[in-house]
Design an enzyme around this catalytic site. Structure first.
Site, PDB file in Angstrom:
ATOM      1  N   ASP A 273      -6.210  -2.238   9.827  1.00  0.00           N
ATOM      2  CA  ASP A 273      -6.429  -2.310  11.281  1.00  0.00           C
ATOM      3  C   ASP A 273      -5.076  -2.546  11.937  1.00  0.00           C
ATOM      4  O   ASP A 273      -4.052  -2.115  11.414  1.00  0.00           O
ATOM      5  CB  ASP A 273      -7.449  -3.406  11.611  1.00  0.00           C
ATOM      6  CG  ASP A 273      -8.265  -3.100  12.868  1.00  0.00           C
ATOM      7  OD1 ASP A 273      -7.639  -2.915  13.924  1.00  0.00           O
ATOM      8  OD2 ASP A 273      -9.503  -3.039  12.782  1.00  0.00           O
ATOM      9  N   HIS A 307      -3.446   0.454  12.607  1.00  0.00           N
ATOM     10  CA  HIS A 307      -3.881   1.094  13.850  1.00  0.00           C
ATOM     11  C   HIS A 307      -2.825   0.989  14.944  1.00  0.00           C
ATOM     12  O   HIS A 307      -2.755   1.833  15.818  1.00  0.00           O
ATOM     13  CB  HIS A 307      -5.192   0.469  14.336  1.00  0.00           C
ATOM     14  CG  HIS A 307      -6.367   0.824  13.488  1.00  0.00           C
ATOM     15  ND1 HIS A 307      -7.655   0.450  13.784  1.00  0.00           N
ATOM     16  CD2 HIS A 307      -6.458   1.532  12.331  1.00  0.00           C
ATOM     17  CE1 HIS A 307      -8.478   0.910  12.859  1.00  0.00           C
ATOM     18  NE2 HIS A 307      -7.781   1.563  11.966  1.00  0.00           N
TER      19      HIS A 307
END
Length: 513
Positions: A273, A307
């Site tokens: 993430d 991300h």
């Protein structure tokens, strides 16, 4: 659509004096210079804790290496003895040690020697009873994080060893979302009790809750159930030389959450993430607490996967301000810089400064400021838009991004007073922006594959200066939106004959100099 092949002298004569008044105050670079000059004052307050020269080896308290015998009691005994003696180092020697949750105390440095690996139990019941934590910007009582400290002063995790969350069994859980409803209803904390597989709230890996004087240094951490390093309501935090190498759902790297005075330096990230992501609470719970994340310095960090390199939001209802990033490299992340929120979140993100950033092979934008974040499907608490303002991004270089810069504001809350300076990027698309005000693009060198170099909608008081676009595009500036006005292009030969105005855009919305 109207295509302007040439800007007339009449338009220039009428518009230029008004533009000078309207955008003369757009100097985000001036405020950035002052902010960078003041950054040493922040760093002077960020002082790592110092511990007494006393050592407490966990093997002296019954811990056995091998990774098969549970050592939870040995960790607890060593930490308690260390605290009782006035503080020092709890030593984890080389070898593998299996344990349940580790709860740190004031004046304790959990030190992982080279070759040490702490492997955490995957028995859910080992992480009970519940403790106060923050999940997605909501305060709840949930499973204990794998490493946890509450209301501690002078606390650390250091050393060259490894923290292994062993968390695959947690990753299958799906959240019920009940904690978001509880936060919206304003239920007291004692009624927000979780800690069951049915609730589906996975604990964070390393959570420091309400602590002061924190040091995290040197170790490798990964495979946690949820967010990896999560300081909440903390002050004076140093994260130095940490390697976050993790996978799994929501495995953010470092999430300072309503924290003050934070230094993150010389860290590396490969995450499932975001890498570093700044938070300050979700909707009503964020407004209730009202504690911003502020005075954050990130420098000399790098990533291979994630991300976003530096991310703010989307839980930022308590505000985020005074953020500095410099001398970082991001390769293979979705984005390098990402500020995200949505209508109904409220909150202010301001005074964000980044410089000397290298990017390579981004999956999406190199830089994105987005008020239309769509991953959160919960209904908005109200129609209150967030505020993004007062930011400066300088000396960003690299290649391989589908979009160089994307900005998405709201009609009632445009992204405002932003400067991009000395940007040198190769991307398929250049600048795509809507609902912006008082924005400068200075010295942009873009190598783009298609589309207009600048695709703007509902933009006002924008300066594009010394823009070099190659190959020369058929359309340099595409401008849409009836509210667009005050766009000034300076010293940008690629703009000649390449201005396209959409339906309803005033003919004098653009001037060239």
């Amino acid at each position: 659509m109207i295509v302007l092949k040439k800007t007339t002298h009449r338009i220039r004569a009428l518009a230029f004096p008004l533009l000078t008044l309207a955008i003369g105050c757009v100097r985000a670079d001036e405020s950035a210079d002052k902010a960078w000059a003041a950054m040493p004052e922040i760093l002077a307050r960020i002082v790592p804790p110092v511990f007494p020269n006393k050592e407490f080896d966990i093997t002296s308290y019954g811990a056995r290496a091998g990774g098969s015998e549970i050592c939870t009691a040995a960790f607890a005994s060593a930490i308690a003895e260390c605290m009782k003696a006035g503080g020092g180092r709890v030593i984890v020697p080389a070898g593998k040690f299996l344990t349940g949750p580790i709860h740190l105390q004031s004046n304790v440095d959990l030190h992982l020697a080279a070759g040490a690996e702490i492997i955490f139990s995957d028995r859910f019941e080992d992480y009970l009873p519940v403790v106060p934590v923050r999940v997605g910007g909501i305060d709840v009582l949930n499973y204990s994080p794998l490493i946890y400290a509450k209301d501690c002063t002078n606390v650390a995790v250091t050393g060259k060893g490894k923290l292994n969350g062993n968390a695959e069994k947690w990753w299958k859980w799906k959240e019920s979302g009940q904690h978001f409803k509880m936060g919206a209803m304003g239920l007291p904390l004692e009624k927000r009790v979780f800690g069951t597989p049915e609730a589906g709230i996975r604990p964070n890996f390393l959570c420091l809750y309400g602590c002061k004087n924190v040091l995290l240094e040197g170790f490798t951490i990964g495979s946690g159930p949820n967010w990896t390093i999560h300081p909440v309501y903390c002050q004076n935090i140093t994260v130095r030389g940490v390697n976050v190498d993790t996978d799994g759902p929501n495995n953010d790297g470092i999430d300072p959450d309503s924290c003050r005075d934070v230094l993150i330096e010389n860290c590396t990230f490969s995450t499932g993430d975001d890498c570093v992501v700044l938070k300050s609470g979700y909707n009503e719970d964020g407004w209730r607490v009202g504690r911003p994340t502020e005075n954050v310095v990130m420098r000399h960090c790098s990533s291979k996967r994630g991300h976003g390199g530096l991310v703010i939001g989307s839980e930022m209802s308590g505000d985020v301000r005074n953020v500095f990033m410099e001398n970082c490299e991001f390769e293979g992340t979705d984005r390098a810089i990402r500020i995200k929120s949505k209508r109904g979140r409220g909150g202010v993100v301001e005074k964000v400064y980044a410089r000397d950033i290298k990017v390579r092979d981004m999956k999406f934008e190199a830089v994105i400021l987005n008020m239309d974040y769509s991953s959160d499907k919960n209904p908005a608490a109200n129609e209150k838009s967030p505020v993004f303002r007062d930011m400066c991004f300088e000396r960003i270089t690299g290649s391989g991004a589908p979009v160089a810069i994307r900005i998405t504001g709201e009609g009632d809350s445009p992204v405002e007073n932003i400067r991009f300076s000395d940007i040198d990027l190769t991307a398929k698309l250049g600048v795509v922006a809507s609902s912006i005000k008082n924005v400068r693009f200075d010295n942009l060198r873009l190598k783009t594959g298609k589309g207009p170099a600048f695709d703007l909608a509902n933009a006002s008081q924008v300066i594009i200066s010394n823009a070099e676009i190659s190959p020369k595009p058929d359309v340099f500036l595409k401008l849409e939106g009836e509210s667009s006005s005050g766009i000034r292009i300076e010293s940008s030969p690629a703009a000649k004959g390449g201005i396209s105005l959409g339906k309803g855009v005033p003919a004098d919305a653009v001037t060239e100099k």
